[in-house]
Design a protein around this motif. Structure first.
Motif, short mmCIF file in Angstrom:
data_model
loop_
_atom_site.label_atom_id
_atom_site.label_comp_id
_atom_site.label_asym_id
_atom_site.label_seq_id
_atom_site.Cartn_x
_atom_site.Cartn_y
_atom_site.Cartn_z
N MET A 46 1.36 -1.39 -0.57
CA MET A 46 0.14 -0.05 -0.07
C MET A 46 0.95 0.96 0.09
SD MET A 46 -2.92 -1.27 2.49
CE MET A 46 -3.65 0.05 2.82
N ARG A 47 0.80 2.72 -0.72
CA ARG A 47 0.77 3.42 -0.66
C ARG A 47 1.12 4.10 0.76
NH1 ARG A 47 0.36 6.83 -5.85
NH2 ARG A 47 1.08 5.02 -7.09
N PRO A 48 2.24 4.60 1.04
CA PRO A 48 2.65 5.52 2.44
C PRO A 48 1.17 6.71 2.27
CG PRO A 48 4.50 5.65 1.52
CD PRO A 48 3.83 5.11 0.49
N LEU A 49 0.53 6.78 3.86
CA LEU A 49 -0.09 8.39 3.97
C LEU A 49 1.22 8.88 4.80
CD1 LEU A 49 -3.20 6.10 5.60
CD2 LEU A 49 -2.95 7.20 2.90
N ILE A 50 0.92 10.11 3.83
CA ILE A 50 2.08 11.32 3.67
C ILE A 50 0.86 13.15 4.52
CG2 ILE A 50 3.04 12.99 3.55
CD1 ILE A 50 4.54 9.85 3.68
N GLY A 51 1.24 12.97 5.91
CA GLY A 51 0.28 14.03 6.09
C GLY A 51 1.21 15.66 6.04
N VAL A 52 0.03 16.23 5.67
CA VAL A 52 0.32 17.82 4.79
C VAL A 52 -0.39 19.10 6.31
CG1 VAL A 52 0.74 19.56 3.21
CG2 VAL A 52 0.71 16.51 2.46
N PRO A 53 0.24 19.20 6.78
CA PRO A 53 -0.51 20.75 7.71
C PRO A 53 -1.45 21.37 6.65
CG PRO A 53 0.90 20.14 8.78
CD PRO A 53 1.36 19.08 7.38
N CYS A 54 -2.57 21.90 6.81
CA CYS A 54 -3.06 22.83 6.09
C CYS A 54 -2.66 24.66 6.66
CB CYS A 54 -4.61 22.90 5.77
SG CYS A 54 -4.75 23.45 8.34
N ARG A 55 -3.09 25.43 5.80
CA ARG A 55 -2.64 25.80 6.04
C ARG A 55 -4.64 27.56 5.95
NH1 ARG A 55 1.41 24.95 6.98
NH2 ARG A 55 3.37 25.12 6.05
N THR A 56 -4.27 28.74 6.57
CA THR A 56 -5.96 29.31 6.52
C THR A 56 -5.78 30.50 6.23
OG1 THR A 56 -4.70 30.55 8.63
CG2 THR A 56 -6.45 28.75 9.00
N GLY A 57 -6.25 30.60 5.44
CA GLY A 57 -7.25 31.71 4.32
C GLY A 57 -8.54 31.94 4.24
N VAL A 58 -9.12 33.16 4.15
CA VAL A 58 -10.44 33.11 3.59
C VAL A 58 -10.41 33.47 1.91
CG1 VAL A 58 -11.23 34.84 5.44
CG2 VAL A 58 -9.69 35.36 3.42
N ARG A 59 -12.10 32.91 1.70
CA ARG A 59 -12.27 33.11 0.02
C ARG A 59 -13.25 33.60 0.07
NH1 ARG A 59 -13.25 27.80 -2.78
NH2 ARG A 59 -13.17 29.11 -4.89
N GLY A 60 -14.27 34.13 -1.04
CA GLY A 60 -15.26 35.02 -1.92
C GLY A 60 -15.15 35.99 -2.54
N GLU A 61 -15.74 36.45 -2.78
CA GLU A 61 -15.55 38.45 -3.12
C GLU A 61 -14.92 39.71 -1.97
OE1 GLU A 61 -18.51 39.82 -5.38
OE2 GLU A 61 -18.08 37.76 -6.91
N ASN A 62 -15.62 39.35 -0.80
CA ASN A 62 -15.05 40.14 0.35
C ASN A 62 -14.85 39.64 1.25
OD1 ASN A 62 -17.24 42.35 -0.82
ND2 ASN A 62 -18.49 40.80 -0.44
N ALA A 63 -14.37 38.47 0.67
CA ALA A 63 -13.11 37.39 2.14
C ALA A 63 -13.68 36.86 3.36
CB ALA A 63 -11.92 38.28 2.12
N GLU A 64 -15.17 36.99 3.31
CA GLU A 64 -16.22 36.36 3.76
C GLU A 64 -16.01 34.93 4.83
OE1 GLU A 64 -18.73 35.78 0.87
OE2 GLU A 64 -16.81 37.06 1.48
#
Length: 258
Positions: A1-19
């Motif tokens: 089986m292929r190994p599972l590699i953890g990649v921590p996420c980043r935080t951000g905002v989306r949307g026209e008004n970054a909401e």
């Protein structure tokens, strides 16, 4: 089986008004792991540490990716004027992950911020801003206005290092997208590559089976330079060879200082 590699996420905002708050990861990290034979798994910033530990117990490797600055209070310094954007919750998560990976001998690859964070997790510190903190002639390391795969300078690799064994070359050309760098190496951290101006570009931790870091961004270079593909393949191979067992995750809460 292929190994599972953890990649921590980043935080951000989306949307026209970054909401709309979102968690995300750059596609280049994901596809670099995929191309090397691993299965990337995004690690979100969770409020419940028990759930986080349950997730970690299923991983085979950890990739600590690039991103914003680590807040200097994580290495017991006051913030300088030229400090960039920081995220205390992300710092806590990734320092926890780095220390957990060290304790459990989890194969780990740190890239840019990720390499710096590995160093901090073992008691090292950083130049908060190279232009104002580094004494000596300095290359231009912060090249955010250029394409991310633009070659900027060379790195000389230590002849007896693990990096030299994996990459198979004495010197390599790299991109450069950072304004911070390792100042004092942490306990057990060995410098295995230097830029022409003496800035630390590659590190490794020989006490562990696979714990390496690069200041450059090989996820932007591997498609055009097979040398960097060797690094990702070696990382994924080390993760695949990891003994499949539930780690005895000892910390009961996320530590915030060395």
């Amino acid at each position: 089986m292929r190994p599972l590699i953890g990649v921590p996420c980043r935080t951000g905002v989306r949307g026209e008004n970054a909401e709309k708050p979102v968690y995300y990861s750059n596609k280049s990290y994901i596809h670099a792991v995929e191309s090397a034979g691993g299965v990337p798994v995004i690690i979100p910033i969770l409020n419940d540490h028990e759930i986080l530990r349950s997730l970690l117990g299923r991983l085979d490797g950890l990739l600590l990716s690039g991103g914003i600055d680590v807040h200097p209070n994580m290495y017991k310094e006051e913030a300088a004027v030229d400090l960039g954007e920081t995220d205390p919750e992300l710092d806590k998560l990734e320092l926890y992950l780095a220390r957990w990976a060290w304790q459990e001998d989890m194969p780990t690859l740190g890239i840019c911020r990720g390499m710096q964070l590995m160093n901090i997790s073992l008691g090292g510190n950083l130049y908060q801003d190279l232009d104002t903190g580094y004494e000596g002639d300095l290359l231009k390391h912060a090249n955010w206005h250029l394409p991310r795969n633009e070659i900027i300078h060379s790195v000389t690799i230590a002849p007896d290092s693990r990096m030299r064994q994996i990459l198979g070359v004495d010197k390599i050309l790299v991109n450069s997208l950072h304004h911070q760098a390792i100042k004092q190496p942490g306990k057990g951290v060995v410098t295995s590559g230097l830029a022409e101006d003496g800035i630390v570009e590659l590190i490794e931790i020989p006490e562990r089976s696979f714990m390496l870091g690069t200041q450059c961004h090989p996820e932007e270079l591997y498609a055009d330079n097979p040398v960097w593909s060797r690094l990702f393949r070696s990382f994924v191979d080390a993760s695949a060879n990891k003994t499949q067992q539930q780690p005895a995750i000892r910390p009961s809460a996320m530590p915030v200082s060395a």
